[in-house]
Design a protein around this motif. Structure first.
Motif, PDB file in Angstrom:
ATOM      1  N   LEU A 263       0.832  -1.210   0.000  1.00 15.71           N
ATOM      2  CA  LEU A 263       0.000   0.000   0.000  1.00 15.71           C
ATOM      3  C   LEU A 263       0.864   1.257   0.000  1.00 15.71           C
ATOM      4  O   LEU A 263       0.479   2.279  -0.570  1.00 15.71           O
ATOM      5  N   GLN A 264       2.034   1.184   0.623  1.00  9.79           N
ATOM      6  CA  GLN A 264       2.945   2.324   0.552  1.00  9.79           C
ATOM      7  C   GLN A 264       3.501   2.470  -0.867  1.00  9.79           C
ATOM      8  O   GLN A 264       3.661   3.589  -1.366  1.00  9.79           O
ATOM      9  N   TYR A 266       2.015   1.700  -3.602  1.00 11.83           N
ATOM     10  CA  TYR A 266       0.940   2.105  -4.508  1.00 11.83           C
ATOM     11  C   TYR A 266       0.012   3.077  -3.777  1.00 11.83           C
ATOM     12  O   TYR A 266      -1.101   2.713  -3.374  1.00 11.83           O
ATOM     13  N   PRO A 267       0.448   4.326  -3.576  1.00 14.52           N
ATOM     14  CA  PRO A 267      -0.339   5.275  -2.786  1.00 14.52           C
ATOM     15  C   PRO A 267      -1.698   5.588  -3.392  1.00 14.52           C
ATOM     16  O   PRO A 267      -2.599   6.051  -2.677  1.00 14.52           O
ATOM     17  N   GLU A 268      -1.865   5.341  -4.707  1.00 13.74           N
ATOM     18  CA  GLU A 268      -3.166   5.581  -5.328  1.00 13.74           C
ATOM     19  C   GLU A 268      -4.194   4.531  -4.916  1.00 13.74           C
ATOM     20  O   GLU A 268      -5.389   4.715  -5.128  1.00 13.74           O
ATOM     21  N   GLY A 269      -3.722   3.432  -4.316  1.00 14.79           N
ATOM     22  CA  GLY A 269      -4.624   2.407  -3.802  1.00 14.79           C
ATOM     23  C   GLY A 269      -4.664   1.152  -4.648  1.00 14.79           C
ATOM     24  O   GLY A 269      -4.302   1.157  -5.832  1.00 14.79           O
ATOM     25  N   TYR A 310      -8.291  -0.025  -1.370  1.00 14.30           N
ATOM     26  CA  TYR A 310      -7.528   0.000  -0.129  1.00 14.30           C
ATOM     27  C   TYR A 310      -6.354   0.963  -0.292  1.00 14.30           C
ATOM     28  O   TYR A 310      -5.573   0.865  -1.241  1.00 14.30           O
ATOM     29  N   ARG A 311      -6.214   1.877   0.638  1.00 15.48           N
ATOM     30  CA  ARG A 311      -5.080   2.801   0.612  1.00 15.48           C
ATOM     31  C   ARG A 311      -4.820   3.319   2.019  1.00 15.48           C
ATOM     32  O   ARG A 311      -5.726   3.378   2.856  1.00 15.48           O
TER      33      ARG A 311
END
Length: 424
Positions: A263-264, A266-269, A310-311
């Motif tokens: 998740l870090q 891919y900050p866009e989720g 999820y983000r």
């Protein structure tokens, strides 16, 4: 007939069928290429056009020079040169930087390579969007907003089918908008899988560089988040510490550490299906993903991860992101090699998404070590688990050691051994 020749022949037949109005079989050509061919036809692109026209109607030479100099992707041109061009300058390929419309801002490489590229008007100022040229890597990367490789007859324009190219889009770190593309174009050498992986690695380093430039170093709030957290995954355990609430450091399961790291990255989720594929080679049941997210929220706080997609909702710093920033920012590479050598989650996890994060980070580090040629870093790298079989690094080290240095015979011996071992 070799596999590559067989594939090329199959794609060429599919291309000829397509232009004749026959729908190619699903297994004859990749869907991303077939869809691009269809868009090219719909937009009226002529596959018989020899070369695209330069974009001379919208701006003069002076205006183009001013536009190019002011474009944000120009600011990272030196980084692209050091990470990519320096290593392939004599390999017969060219490296190009485009703007968000597919206009070539920079085309670099050896003079003979640029001269050959000029035969198809792959020159600074020309437009290589899918709308104008049809299927090609820079244009397709802009059209689908991801890294792509276009090999030989997969190109829509017949005159370009002797070439292969790999390209990936570069995103603005603040808005997330595409600002351009990094592309490598050449012959058969660019058809190899490593070409796209190399481009993606350089794009990742470029985007981190752009992000570091966007940070206001004079503003203390840049570094102090109201609800920040730290993730530690390199070493013997996985840990999470929440800032500001006085809560103790928490131990994490490997799965929760993997989810937080992804998740870090891919900050866009990520949606449930994307996360499932990144966590296991054969995927994870979506129900299992949702259950793990539920347990993670229970353990760390309900506000840590938001849904759909999820983000992360907290400003997360990790030892992995710190390494990435140090590599992108020109930090002490010897120290980075030592930290990366601790292994931890990056070495222990079998999750495909984590393996990809590890691969990109390792390649970014390797590229900078070889480009900068610091003897200390090269020694550290070639003696590490990650670089002991890195033939290019050993050769770079040999070139950096002065004649008569007592270590040159040892380095030369290792190069001969690797040549023999891998048949390079």
């Amino acid at each position: 007939m070799s596999d590559s020749a067989s594939t090329s022949s199959r794609v060429r037949r599919a291309y000829e069928d397509f232009l004749s109005g026959i729908t190619p079989a699903d297994d004859s050509v990749r869907s991303v290429v077939r869809d691009s061919w269809a868009r090219s036809i719909q937009r009226g692109v002529d596959p018989g056009d020899v070369v695209p026209e330069s974009d001379t109607t919208s701006m003069s030479a002076t205006e183009f020079a001013e536009y190019r100099d002011a474009h944000p992707i120009t600011a990272v041109r030196p980084l692209v040169q050091s990470l990519m061009l320096d290593d392939i300058a004599d390999s017969g390929v060219v490296v190009a930087l485009t703007d968000q419309a597919g206009r070539l801002l920079w085309v670099e490489g050896a003079t003979d390579a640029r001269d050959r590229a000029a035969d198809i008007n792959f020159v600074e100022g020309s437009m290589w969007s899918e709308e104008i040229v049809g299927t090609n890597a820079p244009g397709l990367a802009l059209a689908v907003d991801r890294g792509v490789q276009v090999v030989g007859p997969e190109h829509f324009a017949g005159a370009v089918q002797e070439w292969s190219c790999a390209a990936a889009p570069v995103h603005d770190p603040i808005t997330g908008h595409v600002i351009g593309v990094i592309d490598v174009t050449g012959g058969r050498e660019v058809a190899a899988p490593f070409a796209l992986a190399a481009v993606r690695s350089v794009v990742a380093a470029v985007e981190r560089e752009l992000h570091s430039r966007a940070v206001d170093l004079a503003d203390p709030s840049t570094f102090v988040a109201e609800s920040g957290a730290r993730l530690t995954v390199l070493g013997g355990s996985y840990r999470w510490r929440r800032a500001g609430d006085g809560s103790p450091e928490r131990a994490l399961s490997r799965r929760h550490a993997e989810i937080l790291l992804l998740l870090q990255a891919y900050p866009e989720g990520l949606n449930t299906e994307q996360l499932a594929v990144m966590l296991a080679e054969d995927g994870v049941d979506p129900v299992t993903v949702r259950a793990e997210i539920s347990r993670l929220r229970r353990d760390l706080g309900a506000d840590v991860v938001e849904s759909r997609p999820y983000r992360l909702t907290v400003a997360l710093v990790s030892d992995v992101s710190e390494i990435r920033d140090r590599v992108a920012g020109g930090g002490d590479l010897s120290a980075v090699i030592e930290v990366l050598g601790r292994g931890g989650l990056l070495a222990e996890s079998s999750a495909p998404g984590v393996a990809e994060v590890f691969e990109e980070l390792r390649e970014d580090l390797r590229s900078r070590i070889i480009a900068e040629g610091d003897v200390g870093a090269l020694r550290k790298w070639t003696s590490s688990a990650h670089g002991r079989d890195d033939l290019a690094a050993w050769r770079r080290l040999e070139r950096r050691l002065p004649p008569g240095h007592p270590d040159r015979p040892v380095v030369g011996g290792r190069i001969r051994l690797l040549d023999k071992r891998y048949g390079v």
